[in-house]
Design a protein around this motif. Structure first.
Motif, PDB file in Angstrom:
ATOM      1  N   ASP A  29      78.591 -31.797  35.173  1.00 53.19           N
ATOM      2  CA  ASP A  29      77.980 -32.948  34.825  1.00 53.19           C
ATOM      3  C   ASP A  29      77.315 -33.152  33.388  1.00 53.19           C
ATOM      4  N   ARG A  30      77.519 -32.420  32.563  1.00 46.35           N
ATOM      5  CA  ARG A  30      77.228 -32.600  31.478  1.00 46.35           C
ATOM      6  C   ARG A  30      78.055 -33.460  30.679  1.00 46.35           C
ATOM      7  N   ARG A  31      77.324 -34.481  29.788  1.00 55.10           N
ATOM      8  CA  ARG A  31      78.200 -35.373  29.169  1.00 55.10           C
ATOM      9  C   ARG A  31      77.379 -35.324  27.767  1.00 55.10           C
ATOM     10  N   VAL A  32      78.072 -35.657  26.604  1.00 56.96           N
ATOM     11  CA  VAL A  32      77.768 -35.573  25.103  1.00 56.96           C
ATOM     12  C   VAL A  32      78.128 -36.662  24.391  1.00 56.96           C
ATOM     13  N   PHE A  33      77.301 -37.516  23.744  1.00 53.56           N
ATOM     14  CA  PHE A  33      77.380 -38.483  22.793  1.00 53.56           C
ATOM     15  C   PHE A  33      77.554 -38.177  21.603  1.00 53.56           C
ATOM     16  N   VAL A  34      78.578 -38.426  20.795  1.00 55.34           N
ATOM     17  CA  VAL A  34      78.667 -37.987  19.224  1.00 55.34           C
ATOM     18  C   VAL A  34      78.708 -39.262  18.410  1.00 55.34           C
ATOM     19  N   ILE A  35      77.935 -39.433  17.791  1.00 58.75           N
ATOM     20  CA  ILE A  35      77.688 -40.748  17.040  1.00 58.75           C
ATOM     21  C   ILE A  35      78.281 -40.191  15.484  1.00 58.75           C
ATOM     22  N   ILE A  36      79.295 -40.862  15.105  1.00 57.96           N
ATOM     23  CA  ILE A  36      79.899 -40.512  13.339  1.00 57.96           C
ATOM     24  C   ILE A  36      79.491 -41.728  12.681  1.00 57.96           C
ATOM     25  N   SER A  37      78.591 -41.582  11.828  1.00 54.85           N
ATOM     26  CA  SER A  37      78.272 -42.433  10.765  1.00 54.85           C
ATOM     27  C   SER A  37      79.006 -42.321   9.414  1.00 54.85           C
ATOM     28  N   ASP A  38      79.888 -42.931   9.127  1.00 57.05           N
ATOM     29  CA  ASP A  38      80.755 -42.784   7.636  1.00 57.05           C
ATOM     30  C   ASP A  38      79.740 -42.603   6.619  1.00 57.05           C
ATOM     31  N   ARG A  87      83.258 -37.145  29.774  1.00 58.65           N
ATOM     32  CA  ARG A  87      82.231 -36.109  29.132  1.00 58.65           C
ATOM     33  C   ARG A  87      81.688 -36.269  28.101  1.00 58.65           C
ATOM     34  N   LEU A  88      82.864 -36.736  27.137  1.00 55.14           N
ATOM     35  CA  LEU A  88      82.631 -36.790  25.706  1.00 55.14           C
ATOM     36  C   LEU A  88      82.806 -38.105  25.227  1.00 55.14           C
ATOM     37  N   VAL A  89      81.911 -38.628  24.685  1.00 54.79           N
ATOM     38  CA  VAL A  89      81.985 -40.208  24.070  1.00 54.79           C
ATOM     39  C   VAL A  89      81.880 -40.002  22.333  1.00 54.79           C
ATOM     40  N   GLY A 107      71.908 -41.019  29.122  1.00 58.79           N
ATOM     41  CA  GLY A 107      72.429 -39.995  28.170  1.00 58.79           C
ATOM     42  C   GLY A 107      71.145 -38.945  27.971  1.00 58.79           C
ATOM     43  N   HIS A 108      71.719 -37.629  27.706  1.00 62.02           N
ATOM     44  CA  HIS A 108      70.773 -36.448  27.608  1.00 62.02           C
ATOM     45  C   HIS A 108      70.953 -35.780  26.389  1.00 62.02           C
ATOM     46  N   HIS A 109      72.095 -36.027  25.980  1.00 62.26           N
ATOM     47  CA  HIS A 109      72.613 -34.958  24.649  1.00 62.26           C
ATOM     48  C   HIS A 109      73.350 -36.161  23.715  1.00 62.26           C
ATOM     49  N   VAL A 110      72.908 -36.338  22.612  1.00 60.35           N
ATOM     50  CA  VAL A 110      73.346 -37.152  21.556  1.00 60.35           C
ATOM     51  C   VAL A 110      73.311 -36.566  20.359  1.00 60.35           C
ATOM     52  N   VAL A 111      74.700 -36.141  19.713  1.00 57.43           N
ATOM     53  CA  VAL A 111      74.774 -35.496  18.297  1.00 57.43           C
ATOM     54  C   VAL A 111      75.140 -36.676  17.240  1.00 57.43           C
TER      55      VAL A 111
END
Length: 319
Positions: free
Chosen positions: A143-152, A254-256, A300-304
Motif C-alpha cells: 500500500d506504500r506509494r512514493v512521489f519522487v520530484i526531480i528538479s533539474d 506505487r512510484l510517481v 501522499g505520505h512519502h515525497v522525495v
C-alpha cells in the motif's frame, strides 16, 4: 517605516526598493562575517570532512550570495544604484574568497585519489538513490506509494531553504540530506542514475541506457519505471490536473516520478542565464506547491525531492 514591505509602495515612498536595499546590506554583512569566521576553514584533512563542512555550514556562502544578488537586482531594477560599489566587493569575497578556495581544496582531494574512487565514506552515491531512498519505503507494504520530484539543477543551498519553508509553513516533516553526484555531472547521466536500475551503460551510439533500456525522454523513463509499478510526468502537466485527474493518474501506481525544469531551462541558455537566481526563487515556490498538492490532494505520505546535478553561477565572468 520607510522600508516596511507591508505598506503601500509609491513614487514618493518606494518602500519595496528601500526594503531590497536593506536586505542586500544585511545579507552582505552576513556574508562578510561568514568569510571572516571561516578563513582557512576550507582546508580539511580529507574529502569526507570537506563534504561535511559544506553541507553543515559552507553552503551558506552560495545561499547568501544568491540572496544578495536577488535584492540588489531588484533595487537596480527600480533605478537604485547605491549598491554598485558593494556588488564589486561581494563578487570579490564570493569569487576569490570562497569559490576559488573551495575549488583548490577539492582539487587536492581529487589528486589524492578521490577522482579515481569517487566515493566518500558515509555519503551515498547518486546512482544508489533509488535503492537507498525509495526502495526501503516501498518494501514496507504493497500500500506504500512514493512521489519522487526531480528538479533539474536544484542545488543544495536551495534545497536547504525549501526544507525550511516546508517545515515552517506546512504540516510536513522535511529532512535534508546530500548525495555524491555522478561523473561526468550532466543532465542525461544524472537523470538516468536516479531511476530504478541494476546497470547503467552507453549504447554504441552514445545513448544512456538503464538496464538496457533508453531513458532520455519522458516516455522512455515511464517504460523504465513501469518495471517498478511507476510512471513519469512533467510537473507543469501534473499541477494542471484537477484532484480527480491526479488521483486517477496515480491510482494503480506505487512510484510517481515528477520532472520539474525551471533552473536548468533558464541558466543553460545564454540569453536567460542572467535570470538564474530568479529561476531558483520560482523553483522553490513551485516545488513547495507540488509537495502541497501531493499531500493535500492525493493523500501522499512519502515525497522525495532531488536533482540530477547542481549549478555554479556568478554575475562576473569567472577568472
Amino acid at each position: 517605516y520607510w522600508a516596511a514591505p507591508g505598506l503601500p509602495d509609491t513614487h514618493s515612498a518606494p518602500r519595496q526598493a528601500l526594503y531590497a536595499v536593506y536586505q542586500a546590506l544585511q545579507t552582505a554583512a552576513d556574508l562578510f562575517a561568514l568569510r571572516n569566521e571561516r578563513i582557512g576553514s576550507l582546508v580539511r584533512p580529507d574529502a569526507k570532512a570537506l563534504f561535511g563542512a559544506y553541507t553543515s555550514e559552507l553552503y551558506r556562502f552560495d545561499q547568501l550570495y544568491r540572496y544578495f544578488c536577488e535584492s540588489a537586482d531588484y533595487a537596480e531594477s527600480r533605478d537604485w544604484d547605491v549598491l554598485k560599489s558593494l556588488r564589486k566587493k561581494i563578487e570579490k569575497v564570493y569569487g576569490n574568497g570562497f569559490v576559488a578556495e573551495l575549488a583548490l581544496a577539492w582539487n587536492k582531494h581529487l589528486e589524492a585519489g578521490l577522482l579515481d574512487l569517487w566515493k566518500i565514506d558515509g555519503v551515498p552515491n547518486q546512482q544508489a538513490f533509488y535503492e537507498q531512498e525509495v526502495a526501503p519505503i516501498l518494501s514496507k507494504g504493497l500500500d506504500r506509494r512514493v512521489f519522487v520530484i526531480i528538479s533539474d539543477a536544484f542545488r543544495y543551498e536551495a534545497a536547504q531553504e525549501l526544507a525550511g519553508q516546508l517545515n515552517g509553513k506546512y504540516r510536513f516533516n522535511a529532512e535534508l540530506d546530500a548525495q555524491l553526484g555522478v561523473l561526468p555531472s550532466y543532465t542525461g547521466l544524472g537523470m538516468a542514475a536516479l531511476l530504478p536500475h541494476k546497470t547503467l551503460d552507453y549504447s554504441e551510439n552514445g545513448t544512456i541506457r538503464v538496464d538496457g533500456l533508453p531513458c532520455s525522454s519522458l516516455e522512455q523513463r515511464s517504460k523504465v519505471l513501469a518495471t517498478a509499478e511507476g510512471i513519469s510526468v512533467r510537473a507543469e502537466a501534473f499541477m494542471g490536473m484537477k484532484k480527480d485527474e491526479g488521483r486517477e493518474l496515480v491510482r494503480d501506481k506505487r512510484l510517481v516520478y515528477i520532472y520539474h525544469n525551471v533552473i536548468d531551462a533558464t541558466g543553460d541558455q545564454a540569453h536567460t542565464e542572467g535570470r538564474t537566481f530568479e529561476a531558483v526563487r520560482r523553483a522553490i515556490q513551485e516545488l513547495a506547491s507540488v509537495v502541497a498538492y501531493v499531500i493535500n490532494n492525493l493523500n501522499g505520505h512519502h515525497v522525495v525531492i532531488t536533482t540530477d546535478h547542481g549549478f555554479f553561477f556568478t554575475e562576473s565572468t569567472p577568472g
